[in-house]
Design a protein around this motif. Structure first.
Motif, PDB file in Angstrom:
ATOM      1  N   ASP A 122     -25.921 -10.680  20.726  1.00 55.20           N
ATOM      2  CA  ASP A 122     -26.699 -10.981  21.935  1.00 55.20           C
ATOM      3  C   ASP A 122     -27.859 -10.011  22.126  1.00 55.20           C
ATOM      4  N   GLY A 123     -28.072  -9.118  21.137  1.00 55.72           N
ATOM      5  CA  GLY A 123     -29.181  -8.186  21.194  1.00 55.72           C
ATOM      6  C   GLY A 123     -28.841  -6.806  21.720  1.00 55.72           C
ATOM      7  N   THR A 124     -27.634  -6.641  22.262  1.00 54.12           N
ATOM      8  CA  THR A 124     -27.229  -5.331  22.777  1.00 54.12           C
ATOM      9  C   THR A 124     -27.140  -4.329  21.630  1.00 54.12           C
ATOM     10  N   VAL A 125     -27.661  -3.122  21.836  1.00 58.46           N
ATOM     11  CA  VAL A 125     -27.582  -2.046  20.847  1.00 58.46           C
ATOM     12  C   VAL A 125     -26.832  -0.870  21.487  1.00 58.46           C
ATOM     13  N   ILE A 126     -25.787  -0.422  20.815  1.00 57.51           N
ATOM     14  CA  ILE A 126     -24.959   0.666  21.332  1.00 57.51           C
ATOM     15  C   ILE A 126     -25.101   1.865  20.406  1.00 57.51           C
ATOM     16  N   PRO A 127     -25.808   2.930  20.827  1.00 57.06           N
ATOM     17  CA  PRO A 127     -25.922   4.125  19.979  1.00 57.06           C
ATOM     18  C   PRO A 127     -24.541   4.748  19.744  1.00 57.06           C
ATOM     19  N   CYS A 128     -24.297   5.242  18.540  1.00 56.01           N
ATOM     20  CA  CYS A 128     -23.007   5.855  18.224  1.00 56.01           C
ATOM     21  C   CYS A 128     -23.139   6.718  16.982  1.00 56.01           C
ATOM     22  N   THR A 129     -22.124   7.545  16.754  1.00 54.14           N
ATOM     23  CA  THR A 129     -22.119   8.400  15.560  1.00 54.14           C
ATOM     24  C   THR A 129     -21.077   7.961  14.542  1.00 54.14           C
ATOM     25  N   ILE A 130     -20.050   7.234  14.983  1.00 58.49           N
ATOM     26  CA  ILE A 130     -19.090   6.657  14.041  1.00 58.49           C
ATOM     27  C   ILE A 130     -18.699   5.265  14.510  1.00 58.49           C
ATOM     28  N   VAL A 131     -18.255   4.447  13.555  1.00 56.79           N
ATOM     29  CA  VAL A 131     -17.715   3.124  13.842  1.00 56.79           C
ATOM     30  C   VAL A 131     -16.337   3.047  13.197  1.00 56.79           C
ATOM     31  N   VAL A 132     -15.343   2.684  13.985  1.00 53.11           N
ATOM     32  CA  VAL A 132     -13.990   2.524  13.467  1.00 53.11           C
ATOM     33  C   VAL A 132     -13.670   1.036  13.417  1.00 53.11           C
ATOM     34  N   MET A 133     -13.384   0.545  12.213  1.00 47.57           N
ATOM     35  CA  MET A 133     -13.004  -0.850  12.036  1.00 47.57           C
ATOM     36  C   MET A 133     -11.492  -0.986  12.188  1.00 47.57           C
ATOM     37  N   ALA A 134     -11.067  -1.801  13.153  1.00 46.70           N
ATOM     38  CA  ALA A 134      -9.644  -2.038  13.363  1.00 46.70           C
ATOM     39  C   ALA A 134      -9.449  -3.518  13.670  1.00 46.70           C
ATOM     40  N   VAL A 135      -9.860  -4.363  12.729  1.00 42.96           N
ATOM     41  CA  VAL A 135      -9.871  -5.808  12.969  1.00 42.96           C
ATOM     42  C   VAL A 135      -8.802  -6.550  12.181  1.00 42.96           C
ATOM     43  N   GLY A 136      -7.948  -5.820  11.504  1.00 47.70           N
ATOM     44  CA  GLY A 136      -6.875  -6.499  10.786  1.00 47.70           C
ATOM     45  C   GLY A 136      -6.630  -5.884   9.422  1.00 47.70           C
ATOM     46  N   ILE A 137      -5.570  -6.377   8.777  1.00 49.28           N
ATOM     47  CA  ILE A 137      -5.185  -5.870   7.459  1.00 49.28           C
ATOM     48  C   ILE A 137      -4.955  -7.036   6.509  1.00 49.28           C
ATOM     49  N   ARG A 138      -5.004  -6.725   5.233  1.00 53.34           N
ATOM     50  CA  ARG A 138      -4.712  -7.714   4.194  1.00 53.34           C
ATOM     51  C   ARG A 138      -3.698  -7.121   3.225  1.00 53.34           C
ATOM     52  N   PRO A 139      -2.680  -7.904   2.835  1.00 57.47           N
ATOM     53  CA  PRO A 139      -1.690  -7.382   1.891  1.00 57.47           C
ATOM     54  C   PRO A 139      -2.348  -6.919   0.597  1.00 57.47           C
ATOM     55  N   SER A 140      -1.901  -5.773   0.077  1.00 60.33           N
ATOM     56  CA  SER A 140      -2.435  -5.244  -1.183  1.00 60.33           C
ATOM     57  C   SER A 140      -1.643  -5.859  -2.334  1.00 60.33           C
ATOM     58  N   THR A 141      -2.204  -6.883  -2.939  1.00 56.93           N
ATOM     59  CA  THR A 141      -1.473  -7.670  -3.942  1.00 56.93           C
ATOM     60  C   THR A 141      -2.082  -7.611  -5.332  1.00 56.93           C
ATOM     61  N   ALA A 142      -3.202  -6.893  -5.484  1.00 57.44           N
ATOM     62  CA  ALA A 142      -3.912  -6.933  -6.768  1.00 57.44           C
ATOM     63  C   ALA A 142      -3.028  -6.473  -7.921  1.00 57.44           C
ATOM     64  N   LEU A 143      -2.261  -5.415  -7.722  1.00 53.57           N
ATOM     65  CA  LEU A 143      -1.397  -4.889  -8.774  1.00 53.57           C
ATOM     66  C   LEU A 143      -0.347  -5.924  -9.183  1.00 53.57           C
ATOM     67  N   ALA A 144       0.269  -6.566  -8.193  1.00 52.97           N
ATOM     68  CA  ALA A 144       1.291  -7.579  -8.480  1.00 52.97           C
ATOM     69  C   ALA A 144       0.682  -8.791  -9.156  1.00 52.97           C
ATOM     70  N   LYS A 145      -0.485  -9.204  -8.705  1.00 54.78           N
ATOM     71  CA  LYS A 145      -1.139 -10.370  -9.294  1.00 54.78           C
ATOM     72  C   LYS A 145      -1.488 -10.104 -10.755  1.00 54.78           C
ATOM     73  N   ALA A 146      -1.972  -8.894 -11.033  1.00 58.68           N
ATOM     74  CA  ALA A 146      -2.312  -8.550 -12.413  1.00 58.68           C
ATOM     75  C   ALA A 146      -1.086  -8.518 -13.309  1.00 58.68           C
ATOM     76  N   ALA A 147       0.085  -8.246 -12.705  1.00 54.29           N
ATOM     77  CA  ALA A 147       1.326  -8.216 -13.487  1.00 54.29           C
ATOM     78  C   ALA A 147       1.943  -9.600 -13.645  1.00 54.29           C
ATOM     79  N   GLY A 148       1.327 -10.613 -13.052  1.00 52.88           N
ATOM     80  CA  GLY A 148       1.818 -11.971 -13.212  1.00 52.88           C
ATOM     81  C   GLY A 148       2.867 -12.389 -12.199  1.00 52.88           C
ATOM     82  N   LEU A 149       3.037 -11.621 -11.131  1.00 53.92           N
ATOM     83  CA  LEU A 149       3.979 -12.027 -10.090  1.00 53.92           C
ATOM     84  C   LEU A 149       3.345 -13.115  -9.218  1.00 53.92           C
TER      85      LEU A 149
END
Length: 817
Positions: free
Chosen positions: A225-252
């Protein structure tokens, strides 16, 4: 021959699985763990209190190095596994470390989702998943400025509260109309937003992030909407995803997560997938209770119990922000055939909503008053028919069926499988069983043996009620009583909040912690003065008016109004010059009584108050300083003559005693501390009834502690053996510092040991040498500032007069007036 079990990941779920496995089948497996983080297992639920400063990392460790050693576990810290060879049944880490397995647990957890807006890769954009993220936030908070947290769910709000507690301005951006929309209905979300805003945290809902702005670093966040919020850090806390790459590479087999059956096995029967990386019956869980249930199933199957089956979980949620009571469980969305019961108490900020279908609870949302959460959750999980109590259900367990119950009776009526502690998955039966089987009588005992109430603490009231029901009159909740009538907080909470809120003066403590009196009292002011000195060396200035009269005048008041003066004699040793100086002072000021003390010093009794400055002035001039016989601090280090003179002496006990005393004197402690060093097991210095004692033996030094020989008579406990004098000194200093940081004001060392337990003390001082060195250095740091106390000029080396600044006469004269 034990089988080889390899665990990839060292989070809470695999840690709980190993606990169960070691109970069910001790010695059945040779365990190797690969942990991508360079540390031991810890409670991730408690990262928010660590971020805010309410807890330290040490306080949230689940399994320390000693635990792994005691169970024969090989822990590879900081080693990320890069491949699984299912044919060869091996795993290989990035550094080439290879481990064979018979059984494998994949517990790779999840990775935070980073919104792919322009600027998402700028320095200063952080996730919030582990201790490394917390340390980065600490660094940012130290620089000040504004933090923008993207995401108004559990993690986002906890991160926002933690950063606010660290002094940053904070804005929370949430794309949905209300906060925590997955767990709360709109009404509860509105109340939560109001509470968050009342803490000085800006909340903007319906906020769609367009870009993160900055040249080489984060400088602002721009909304669509055009709003600008000055800041020094941004913390992303919008969700997680299962870490499956290792298992997928192993054929599970992998969908959203690694697919598992009711036995938590993957598509390979020798490989279990556990925790946030696993998908069971189409569900991926991010809350701890389901992961613990999975963990127990895995342990059962590893222990050859094929009957165990995980059927899925109904989850409950609590927000870990101090002062906000929120509980949510089940499904509260709109749906055909559903009805709801709602209670609103606007004046008290209470909102309750139950969603029902066919006289069974489907969901519950509680805000402001959450004590009945576990009861509602139990009814929900069991799908109990509530028709008989339909009219009074919303009022909670105390009114079931229309007949009010005493709260104790309500707790007693809970079934044994009712969940009490959601953070650690502890049910009522486990708590009451441990109380009965182990003779537990304090809240700290229950925490140590069951983990209930040891994390976020929201279940503490329920646990205490269970203890009262189970123990009856034998339960003494004194440990959680307020520190005085000026506050409802106990010593532990006051200490925790002083650090968490960065409170560095007595007025600040009283204001922020809502003291009931304007200036405190004789109980709380000395305690607060000590806690501030201990927690903020170098920042806090000792408030002498918050000390007892003895400490203010550096002498002990006697029954006739005169004072007792005890100059320090290092290790009980003295000289003709010191004795001559004492004699001169006795004659000059007509001191009526001179007595040898039990601490191997000379006590001058009957000194007039107006003479104290001059008495100390003469003693200082002769190189003698206060023996602190009045102090909540180190008083004496009693010694025998050891190898210098005694034919039985095994070590230089006198020399070690003098070294300890010169190193440690001037240090404030929660209560008085007396020490002793005996040169042989004949124990002439009576080291086995002191707060800290050393028994010299041929092979080195036995370190004892937690003795008493006053109102309570108690022999010491053996802490450990030290091979060298340097090691003995480090252990004693670190032990004292641990006591200084954990002890309640006026709590003697033996009472501290009883409260916190030998296991935790040994873990910090004996089994983890790095942690011991940490406490040693903290003591040294604090001593640099204790020199500012008039009586606490430290000695290093000989006891010559020029090493001591004369005592501040002004302070003594003010006290004399």
């Amino acid at each position: 021959m034990p089988q080889k079990l390899v665990v990839i990941g060292n989070g809470m779920a695999p840690g709980r699985a190993l606990e169960h496995l070691f109970e069910k089948a001790p010695g059945a497996y040779e365990v190797t763990i690969f942990n991508a983080e360079p540390r031991v297992n810890y409670n991730r639920l408690m990262l928010s209190p660590v971020l805010s400063g309410e807890k330290t990392f040490d306080e949230i460790i689940t399994h320390d190095d000693a635990w792994y050693a005691s169970h024969g576990v090989t822990l590879h810290k900081g080693k990320r596994v890069e491949s699984i060879d299912r044919a060869a049944k091996t795993v290989t880490a990035a550094d080439g470390t290879l481990a064979p397995y018979d059984k494998l647990i994949v517990a790779t957890g999840s990775t935070p989702f980073i919104v792919p807006v322009p600027g998402h890769d700028l320095p200063g954009v952080l996730a919030y998943r582990d201790l490394d993220d917390v340390e980065k936030m600490w660094e940012a908070a130290a620089r000040g400025g504004r933090a923008v947290v993207i995401g108004g769910g559990l993690l986002g709000l906890e991160a926002a509260a933690g950063l606010k507690a660290k002094g940053m301005d904070v804005t929370v951006l949430h794309i949905m109309p209300t906060l925590m929309e997955r767990q709360l209905d709109p009404a509860a979300g509105f109340l939560l937003e109001r509470s968050i805003a009342a803490r000085g945290i800006e909340v903007i809902c319906k906020a769609d992030t367009k870009a993160i702005l900055g040249e080489g670093k984060v400088e602002a966040v721009e909304l669509k909407d055009g709003t600008v919020i000055p800041c020094t850090i941004v913390v992303m806390a919008v969700g997680i995803r299962p870490s499956t790459a290792l298992a997928k590479a192993a054929g599970l087999e992998v969908n959203r997560g690694i697919l598992v059956g009711d036995d938590i096995r993957s598509s390979d029967p020798d490989i279990f997938a556990l925790g946030e990386c696993a998908e069971h019956r189409g569900m991926v869980y991010g809350l701890v209770a389901p992961l613990y249930e999975m963990a127990e199933t895995v342990a059962c199957h590893l222990a050859e119990d094929a009957s165990a089956a995980y059927k899925g979980s109904v989850t409950a949620t609590k927000l870990k922000v101090t002062g906000i009571d929120l509980y949510s469980a089940g499904d509260f969305a709109e749906g055909e055939g559903r009805e709801e019961i709602v209670l609103r108490d606007a004046s008290n900020g209470v909102y309750k909503r139950l969603v029902l279908k066919d006289n069974r609870i489907l969901g519950a949302v509680l805000y402001g008053e959450t004590a009945d959460g576990p009861w509602f959750f139990d009814l929900l999980k069991k799908q109990a028919d509530i028709s008989a109590m339909r009219d009074t259900l919303i009022f909670g367990q105390s009114y079931q069926g229309g007949a009010p119950l005493d709260p104790m009776a309500a707790v007693a009526a809970l079934p044994d499988d009712a969940e009490i502690c959601g953070c650690n998955g502890v049910c009522k039966g486990k708590i009451t069983g441990a109380i009965a089987a182990k003779g537990l009588t304090t809240l700290d005992d229950v925490r140590a043996h069951t983990k209930a109430s040891s994390s976020c603490g929201t279940c503490t009231g329920l646990v205490e009620q269970l203890m009262a029901v189970t123990l009856g009159s034998a339960y003494n909740p004194a440990a959680v009583k307020p520190m005085c009538g000026c506050t409802d907080l106990g010593h532990g909470d006051v200490r925790r909040l002083i650090v968490a809120k960065g409170l560095k003066s007595i007025p600040a403590v009283m204001q922020e912690l809502e003291w009931k009196t304007s200036c405190g009292c004789a109980k709380c002011r000395p305690a607060l003065n000590y806690y501030l000195l201990a927690d903020w060396p170098g920042d806090y200035v000792d408030d002498k008016q918050s000390r007892f009269i003895n400490e203010r005048v550096h002498a002990n008041i006697q029954k006739d109004g005169t004072y007792s003066v005890v100059p320090r004699m290092w290790g009980g040793m003295t000289s003709s010059a010191e004795l001559r100086a004492i004699a001169d002072v006795v004659d000059k000021f007509a001191i009526p009584a001179v007595k040898c003390t039990g601490g191997q010093r000379i006590d001058l009794l009957g000194v007039k108050k107006e003479d104290l400055p001059a008495v100390w002035g003469d003693l200082n001039a002769a190189g003698m300083v206060s023996g602190a016989a009045y102090a909540k601090g180190l008083r004496t280090v009693k010694t025998c003559v050891g190898t210098d003179w005694c034919r039985f002496g095994t070590q230089d006990s006198t020399g070690l005693g003098i070294r300890i005393e010169k190193f440690m004197w001037g240090s404030w402690t929660p209560a008085k501390v007396k020490m002793a060093v005996s040169g042989c097991p004949r124990n002439c210095a009576e080291a086995t009834c002191k707060d800290v004692g050393v028994i010299c033996v041929d092979s080195g030094y036995e370190i004892h502690f937690a003795g008493a020989a006053g109102l309570d008579i108690k022999g010491t406990e053996i802490l450990c053996h030290a091979r060298t004098e340097d090691e003995a000194l480090e252990i004693i200093v670190a032990l004292t510092q641990l006591y200084r940081e954990q002890g309640h004001y006026l709590e003697r060392m033996y009472k501290w040991l009883k409260r916190v337990g030998m296991e935790s003390i040994k873990a910090a001082i004996v089994e983890d040498t790095a942690k011991r060195a940490h406490y040693f250095e903290r003591f040294v740091h604090s001593q640099a500032f204790s020199q500012k106390d008039p009586w606490a000029e430290r000695a290093s080396g000989s006891v010559a007069a020029h090493e001591f600044r004369p005592m501040a006469d002004l302070t003594l004269r003010e006290a004399a007036e």
